[in-house]
Scaffold this active site. Structure first.
Site, PDB file in Angstrom:
ATOM      1  CE  LYS A  55     -90.969   2.735  46.932  1.00 20.22           C
ATOM      2  NZ  LYS A  55     -90.873   1.264  46.652  1.00 20.22           N
ATOM      3  CD  GLU A 111     -85.002  13.436  41.480  1.00 14.07           C
ATOM      4  OE1 GLU A 111     -85.371  12.752  42.448  1.00 14.07           O
ATOM      5  OE2 GLU A 111     -85.478  13.322  40.338  1.00 14.07           O
ATOM      6  CG  ASP A 112     -82.817   9.659  43.320  1.00 11.98           C
ATOM      7  OD1 ASP A 112     -83.368  10.450  42.524  1.00 11.98           O
ATOM      8  OD2 ASP A 112     -83.039   8.429  43.295  1.00 11.98           O
ATOM      9  CB  VAL A 114     -81.079  15.619  37.443  1.00 11.12           C
ATOM     10  CG1 VAL A 114     -81.721  16.145  36.163  1.00 11.12           C
ATOM     11  CG2 VAL A 114     -81.612  16.349  38.655  1.00 11.12           C
ATOM     12  CG  ASP A 115     -81.280   9.556  33.570  1.00 11.39           C
ATOM     13  OD1 ASP A 115     -80.124   9.133  33.665  1.00 11.39           O
ATOM     14  OD2 ASP A 115     -82.060   9.216  32.659  1.00 11.39           O
ATOM     15  N   GLY A 117     -84.139  14.613  33.111  1.00  8.80           N
ATOM     16  CA  GLY A 117     -84.703  15.889  33.552  1.00  8.80           C
ATOM     17  C   GLY A 117     -86.219  15.935  33.469  1.00  8.80           C
ATOM     18  CB  THR A 119     -88.460  13.586  37.488  1.00  5.79           C
ATOM     19  OG1 THR A 119     -88.406  12.262  36.964  1.00  5.79           O
ATOM     20  CG2 THR A 119     -89.190  13.573  38.818  1.00  5.79           C
ATOM     21  CE  LYS A 143     -77.620   8.841  35.706  1.00  5.13           C
ATOM     22  NZ  LYS A 143     -78.417   7.705  35.176  1.00  5.13           N
ATOM     23  CG  PHE A 163     -79.131   2.337  35.993  1.00  2.85           C
ATOM     24  CD1 PHE A 163     -80.173   3.099  35.483  1.00  2.85           C
ATOM     25  CD2 PHE A 163     -79.327   1.653  37.184  1.00  2.85           C
ATOM     26  CE1 PHE A 163     -81.389   3.175  36.135  1.00  2.85           C
ATOM     27  CE2 PHE A 163     -80.550   1.721  37.844  1.00  2.85           C
ATOM     28  CZ  PHE A 163     -81.580   2.488  37.317  1.00  2.85           C
ATOM     29  CG  ASP A 170     -84.873   1.832  42.558  1.00  2.00           C
ATOM     30  OD1 ASP A 170     -84.794   3.037  42.209  1.00  2.00           O
ATOM     31  OD2 ASP A 170     -85.706   1.048  42.072  1.00  2.00           O
ATOM     32  NE  ARG A 176     -85.885   2.173  46.594  1.00  6.29           N
ATOM     33  CZ  ARG A 176     -86.099   3.029  45.585  1.00  6.29           C
ATOM     34  NH1 ARG A 176     -85.304   4.061  45.413  1.00  6.29           N
ATOM     35  NH2 ARG A 176     -87.105   2.831  44.752  1.00  6.29           N
TER      36      ARG A 176
HETATM   37  P1  IMP Z   1     -85.353  11.767  34.986  1.00  2.26           P
HETATM   38  O1  IMP Z   1     -86.795  12.102  35.081  1.00  2.26           O
HETATM   39  O2  IMP Z   1     -85.015  11.028  33.727  1.00  2.26           O
HETATM   40  O3  IMP Z   1     -84.423  12.917  35.257  1.00  2.26           O
HETATM   41  O4  IMP Z   1     -85.063  10.665  36.082  1.00  2.26           O
HETATM   42  C1  IMP Z   1     -85.163  10.965  37.421  1.00  2.26           C
HETATM   43  C2  IMP Z   1     -85.563   9.746  38.224  1.00  2.26           C
HETATM   44  O5  IMP Z   1     -85.225   8.512  37.603  1.00  2.26           O
HETATM   45  C3  IMP Z   1     -84.816   9.786  39.525  1.00  2.26           C
HETATM   46  O6  IMP Z   1     -85.633  10.312  40.534  1.00  2.26           O
HETATM   47  C4  IMP Z   1     -84.471   8.345  39.801  1.00  2.26           C
HETATM   48  O7  IMP Z   1     -85.445   7.757  40.621  1.00  2.26           O
HETATM   49  C5  IMP Z   1     -84.498   7.663  38.460  1.00  2.26           C
HETATM   50  N1  IMP Z   1     -83.126   7.481  37.929  1.00  2.26           N
HETATM   51  C6  IMP Z   1     -82.517   8.166  36.933  1.00  2.26           C
HETATM   52  N2  IMP Z   1     -81.269   7.746  36.719  1.00  2.26           N
HETATM   53  C7  IMP Z   1     -81.068   6.753  37.618  1.00  2.26           C
HETATM   54  C8  IMP Z   1     -79.931   5.927  37.915  1.00  2.26           C
HETATM   55  O8  IMP Z   1     -78.833   6.001  37.336  1.00  2.26           O
HETATM   56  N3  IMP Z   1     -80.106   5.024  38.925  1.00  2.26           N
HETATM   57  C9  IMP Z   1     -81.270   4.908  39.617  1.00  2.26           C
HETATM   58  N4  IMP Z   1     -82.338   5.656  39.374  1.00  2.26           N
HETATM   59  C10 IMP Z   1     -82.239   6.578  38.385  1.00  2.26           C
HETATM   60 MG    MG Z   2     -85.935   5.217  41.098  1.00  2.00          MG
END
Ligand code: IMP
Ligand code: MG
Length: 184
Positions: A55, A111-112, A114-115, A117, A119, A143, A163, A170, A176
């Site tokens: 979302k 994408e909102d 990238v943490d 990566g 996903t 990030k 975070f 969210d 959100r």
């Molecule tokens: P990744 O797969 O670790 O890169 O994380 C990607 C997904 O995790 C994003 O689509 C977000 O929904 C969620 N996410 C990662 N970091 C945050 C954050 O700082 N706040 C909220 N959601 C996050």
């Molecule tokens: Mg999320």
């Protein structure tokens, strides 16, 4: 709270926010620039599909597509990796996949943030099998914790390793709706 933060900002979720990281006007300005960059990137007449990851991307995508000055279609995917925690589980599940035709179209995956990566690294190969004319990523926040198999062509901001919530992001489904991005 930073200047420009609505007074109701602190009372919109169960936990208090630490600080505003990107204000509403900073987001607006940057999204305008991203829209212009995307508009300029696609010069052929092929169809453009803007594919939002739900979302978290819903507000960003809504603002972004209104800044792209060319014909386009919009669809969404749902992937999940976090549950209710603040730390990625590393496991990515595709919960909703509309089976939209990608073949022959330019696709921008939105994408909102990238943490880790995980996903993106999981989704991109799945989407690449579908014969898109091109596939690019547009992430509001990155990030920069790890190198991705495929880096986003467009990034709104290089974000701090904190975070973040608001503007679609969210924590356990809260925050959100904040018009700015804040740390928790
Ligand atoms: P990744 O797969 O670790 O890169 O994380 C990607 C997904 O995790 C994003 O689509 C977000 O929904 C969620 N996410 C990662 N970091 C945050 C954050 O700082 N706040 C909220 N959601 C996050
Ligand atoms: Mg999320």
């Amino acid at each position: 709270m930073a200047e420009g933060t609505p007074a109701w900002g602190v009372a919109t979720g169960p936990d208090s926010l630490k600080e505003v990281v990107y204000t509403e006007s900073e987001l607006e300005r940057r999204v305008q620039e991203l829209g212009e960059a995307i508009t300029g990137f696609y010069s052929d007449g092929k169809e453009l599909l803007v594919l939002g990851l739900l979302k978290g991307s819903f507000i960003f995508l809504a603002d972004l597509v209104r800044r792209i000055r060319r014909p386009l279609h919009v669809d969404f995917l749902v992937a999940s990796s976090y549950g209710d925690g603040k730390v990625s589980s590393g496991e990515v599940r595709l919960l909703y996949d509309p089976n939209t035709r990608l073949r022959g179209r330019h696709v921008v995956l939105v994408e909102d943030v990238v943490d880790t990566g995980a996903t993106m690294d999981r989704l991109i190969p799945l989407l690449q099998e579908r014969g898109a004319e091109s596939l690019e990523i547009c992430a509001l926040l990155h990030k920069r914790l790890t190198a991705l198999e495929k880096e986003p062509r467009w990034v709104g901001f290089d974000a701090p390793d904190e975070f973040l919530v608001g503007y679609g992001l969210d924590h356990a489904e809260n925050y959100r709706h904040l018009p700015y991005v804040a740390s928790l």
